[in-house]
Design a protein around this motif. Structure first.
Motif, mmCIF file in Angstrom:
data_model
loop_
_atom_site.group_PDB
_atom_site.id
_atom_site.type_symbol
_atom_site.label_atom_id
_atom_site.label_comp_id
_atom_site.label_asym_id
_atom_site.label_seq_id
_atom_site.Cartn_x
_atom_site.Cartn_y
_atom_site.Cartn_z
ATOM 1 N N ARG A 141 -6.483 -1.017 0.443
ATOM 2 C CA ARG A 141 -7.353 -0.035 1.283
ATOM 3 C C ARG A 141 -7.760 1.534 1.475
ATOM 4 N N LYS A 142 -8.667 1.509 1.701
ATOM 5 C CA LYS A 142 -9.755 2.226 1.437
ATOM 6 C C LYS A 142 -10.328 3.291 2.706
ATOM 7 N N ASP A 143 -10.603 4.906 2.925
ATOM 8 C CA ASP A 143 -10.418 5.638 4.565
ATOM 9 C C ASP A 143 -12.168 5.828 4.460
ATOM 10 N N VAL A 144 -13.002 5.460 4.949
ATOM 11 C CA VAL A 144 -14.311 5.529 4.796
ATOM 12 C C VAL A 144 -14.914 6.834 5.833
ATOM 13 N N ARG A 145 -15.945 7.192 5.290
ATOM 14 C CA ARG A 145 -16.213 8.788 6.175
ATOM 15 C C ARG A 145 -17.164 9.229 6.849
ATOM 16 N N THR B 243 -10.076 3.860 8.419
ATOM 17 C CA THR B 243 -9.244 2.983 7.566
ATOM 18 C C THR B 243 -9.467 1.471 7.285
ATOM 19 N N LEU B 244 -9.544 1.178 6.215
ATOM 20 C CA LEU B 244 -9.960 0.195 6.383
ATOM 21 C C LEU B 244 -8.578 -0.258 5.546
ATOM 22 N N ARG B 245 -8.356 -2.035 5.616
ATOM 23 C CA ARG B 245 -7.933 -2.538 4.727
ATOM 24 C C ARG B 245 -7.427 -4.798 4.569
ATOM 25 N N SER B 246 -6.913 -4.233 3.418
ATOM 26 C CA SER B 246 -7.621 -6.091 3.022
ATOM 27 C C SER B 246 -5.879 -5.954 2.715
ATOM 28 N N VAL B 247 -5.593 -7.640 3.053
ATOM 29 C CA VAL B 247 -4.135 -8.422 2.964
ATOM 30 C C VAL B 247 -4.241 -9.629 2.468
#
Length: 143
Positions: free
Chosen positions: A105-109, A92-96
Motif C-alpha cells: 500500500r502506498k499514498d501518493v501526493r 492511495t494505491l494498493r496491491s493484492v
C-alpha cells in the motif's frame, strides 16, 4: 321533544370553552400553516447548502491505466488523476496477491499544477502482487 337543561337528568355535560367549537378549526389550520412554512424553509436551506457544497467542492478523480508486477517485491502502477490546477491530491494505491491479501500500500501526493497528471508509481510489496488498485483519491488536507 322538549329541551333538556344542564343539571337535569339525561343532560349532556358541558364542553370546555375554547376546546371545541367554531374557533378550534381556525387554530388548528394556523398551526399547520406555521409548521408547513418552517419545514419548507428548512428544506430550502438544506437544498441550498447541498447545492453550494456540490458546486464549490474540489473534485479529484483518478484511475489505474495499467499495472505490472516487476518483481516479487514491487508492482508498477500507471495512475491518471484529474483535479483542479493548483490542487494537491493524495491517492492511495494498493496491491493484492493471488489470494486477495493486501501485500502493498502506498499514498501518493500529487502537487503538479496541471488538470491531468499521469504518473507511474512503484508500490513495494511483501510478496508477489497480482494487481494494482486505486483505493481512493482526494484533496490533500491543508496544513
Amino acid at each position: 321533544m322538549t329541551a333538556v337543561r344542564p343539571g337535569e337528568p339525561g343532560a349532556r355535560p358541558a364542553l370546555p370553552d375554547g376546546r371545541y367549537g367554531p374557533g378550534a378549526d381556525a387554530r388548528a389550520d394556523r398551526k399547520l400553516r406555521i409548521a408547513a412554512v418552517v419545514l419548507g424553509a428548512l428544506m430550502v436551506v438544506g437544498v441550498g447548502w447541498y447545492g453550494w457544497h456540490a458546486l464549490t467542492g474540489t473534485k479529484v478523480s483518478g484511475q489505474v491505466i495499467a499495472f505490472k508486477a516487476v518483481s516479487d517485491q514491487a508492482v508498477e502502477i500507471h495512475l491518471e488523476v484529474r483535479k483542479d490546477p493548483g490542487t494537491v491530491a493524495v491517492c492511495t494505491l494498493r496491491s493484492v496477491d493471488v489470494d486477495h491479501n493486501e501485500v502493498g500500500r502506498k499514498d501518493v501526493r500529487l502537487a503538479q499544477h496541471a488538470r491531468q497528471v499521469d504518473t507511474v508509481v512503484t508500490v513495494r510489496t511483501t510478496s508477489r502482487g497480482e494487481t494494482g488498485e486505486l483505493v481512493s483519491c482526494q484533496t490533500a488536507p491543508r496544513g
